[in-house]
Design an enzyme around this catalytic site. Structure first.
Site, mmCIF file in Angstrom:
data_model
loop_
_atom_site.group_PDB
_atom_site.id
_atom_site.type_symbol
_atom_site.label_atom_id
_atom_site.label_comp_id
_atom_site.label_asym_id
_atom_site.label_seq_id
_atom_site.Cartn_x
_atom_site.Cartn_y
_atom_site.Cartn_z
ATOM 1 N N ASP A 30 0.948 -1.378 -0.099
ATOM 2 C CA ASP A 30 -0.118 -0.076 0.175
ATOM 3 C C ASP A 30 0.773 1.207 -0.011
ATOM 4 O OD1 ASP A 30 -2.492 -1.359 -0.033
ATOM 5 O OD2 ASP A 30 -2.536 -1.015 2.304
ATOM 6 N N ARG A 111 0.633 3.866 17.374
ATOM 7 C CA ARG A 111 -0.039 5.043 16.445
ATOM 8 C C ARG A 111 0.351 6.569 16.569
ATOM 9 N NH1 ARG A 111 0.914 1.373 13.106
ATOM 10 N NH2 ARG A 111 -0.968 0.645 11.996
ATOM 11 N N ASP A 140 -6.863 3.072 12.926
ATOM 12 C CA ASP A 140 -5.396 3.551 12.777
ATOM 13 C C ASP A 140 -5.714 4.928 12.156
ATOM 14 O OD1 ASP A 140 -4.188 1.591 14.120
ATOM 15 O OD2 ASP A 140 -3.877 0.549 12.517
ATOM 16 N N SER A 192 -3.531 -8.910 6.777
ATOM 17 C CA SER A 192 -3.027 -7.714 6.906
ATOM 18 C C SER A 192 -2.510 -7.632 8.398
ATOM 19 C CB SER A 192 -4.364 -6.799 7.036
ATOM 20 O OG SER A 192 -3.899 -5.527 7.804
#
Ligand code: ARG
Length: 423
Positions: A30, A111, A140, A192
């Site tokens: 990605d 994060r 996220d 993922s």
């Protein structure tokens, strides 16, 4: 892709204003596609930022070279492991942080730090915009954008995966056309994955089918409990004021202590969590977590805390712990309530010094020994053998009479007459 209507959200971007973009770059498909796509779509320069939070087995030099090869004007690799364990994981240990009864928040803790570094590096590198690879369905995006909007309100944000409407196949095609290496074939989409020092998550594929039990290939960190050693192993964890300081008697810094704990736990099949989770954005999803270090250290910490706390402290703290975990899960790391709660956590942890022994065996962790100079425990008092000193057994009946007074009165009011004759 340019929006027809001006966006109502202050940090969303006007495409004409994107000149230099700080891209949070992992090296995966990605963000690699994104690296090219941003250059094409916006005619903008891209500065890549890769943050090392202790992702096991990652070669950050390879990631850096890949970013530069794909046209990044710079790729900065930041080793944030120390800051991550001290400022994020340690407070989580002190708050026994687990969301939804099973998720020790490793991604949620990482994060805000990643996004804080993005703000810092975007400013240093003269970027006007930050780009990230989150989808529109996950937590996220909330954590990253809430952090940027809080700490860097002058910065704009783009989230191409949320807006570009490319499916997986189109992405792979785009990658092939632009010379972006794609790992494996495109036939089976990969899980993922997100990971750091505190744990690893897998989502996607069969995990989305709730009745489907975990397939073995998902476990890349923890040994399957069936294959774990036949011999149990006891580990001891020593804490000082809530901070783990030694493993099996050996004093270690936090990063190696976490790594070592994860290794031992993983060998014994410890820390597999098959978890249904209520996301902030409304979805309910399933995650497979591998969290060996968190399972061991949180079990030990909770046990020690219980030993040194009074009954009143022990009843309140889990409520505050849960609140802390929710804020962090929900992307509100910078919310002042989190700091207020941290002040309480610090105070409560001032007494959390001592050693806990845990037995690991084929996926299970069981506390087997405890010691602390602050234990609110006196073997003399607790024993069945004798009486005396601070505890008077003669006082017990009087205590029971008064302790049960209101409840007895209420019982009589509700059941009065019919019960009078009995007993
Ligand atoms: N469900 C977890 C969370 O919301 C893990 C998310 C993992 N992130 C990812 N991009 N794969 O924190």
């Amino acid at each position: 892709m340019s929006p027809q209507v001006p966006s109502p959200v202050f940090y969303e971007v006007d495409p004409d204003e994107v000149h230099r973009v700080l891209l949070l770059y992992s090296g995966g498909l990605d963000t690699s596609v994104m690296l090219k796509w941003i250059q094409d779509q916006y005619q903008a320069e891209v500065v890549a930022l890769t943050v090392d939070l202790g992702q096991p087995g990652e070669d950050f030099e390879v990631v850096r070279e890949k970013a530069l090869r794909l046209g990044a004007v710079d790729c900065r690799v930041v080793d944030a492991r120390q800051e991550f364990v001290r400022e994020y994981v340690l407070p989580a240990i002190k708050a026994n942080a687990v969301y939804g009864l099973g998720y020790p928040l490793f991604t949620a803790l990482g994060r805000p730090l990643i996004a804080k570094l993005a703000v810092q590096h975007a400013r240093e590198a003269g970027c006007d915009t930050v780009a990230h690879g989150c989808t529109g369905k996950g937590n996220d995006q909330v954590r990253i954008e809430a952090t940027i909007a809080t700490l860097g309100p002058e910065l704009k944000v783009i989230a191409p995966v949320r807006s570009w409407r490319m499916g997986r196949e189109e992405e792979v095609r785009y990658a092939r056309e632009h010379g972006i290496p794609v790992k494996g074939g495109s036939e089976t989409p990969p899980y993922s994955i997100d990971d750091n020092l505190w744990g690893r998550s897998s989502e996607g594929r069969w995990i989305e089918e709730l009745e489907h039990p975990p397939e073995d290939d998902v476990f890349q960190l923890v040994t399957r409990p069936e294959d774990a050693p036949e011999e149990a192993e006891i580990v001891t964890v020593e804490f000082e004021r809530g901070r783990p300081v030694a493993l099996n008697g050996e004093r270690l810094d936090l990063v190696p202590l976490l790594e070592r704990t994860a290794e031992i736990g993983a060998r014994h099949g410890v820390g597999i969590v098959d978890h249904i989770e209520d996301r902030i954005v409304g979805l309910k999803v399933r995650d497979i977590y591998e969290v060996p270090a968190a399972t061991i250290l949180l079990t030990a910490h909770r046990e020690l805390e219980k030993l040194v706390g009074t009954i009143h402290q022990n009843q309140l703290k889990p409520l505050l712990d849960q609140r802390w975990a929710y804020l962090v899960y929900a992307g509100l790391w910078w919310e002042p309530l989190r700091e207020d709660l941290d002040a309480y956590m610090e105070a409560a942890n001032a007494q959390v010094t001592g050693t806990i022994g845990l037995k690991l065996y084929k996926g299970s962790v069981r506390v087997v020994s405890r010691s602390s100079p602050h234990a609110v425990y006196d073997a003399q008092l607790a024993t069945f053998a004798t009486s005396g000193g601070l505890f008077s057994q003669q006082a017990a009946p009087g205590f029971i009479e008064l302790h049960s007074l209101q409840s007895r009165m209420a019982w009589r009011l509700r059941h009065g007459e019919e019960d009078q004759g009995r007993s």
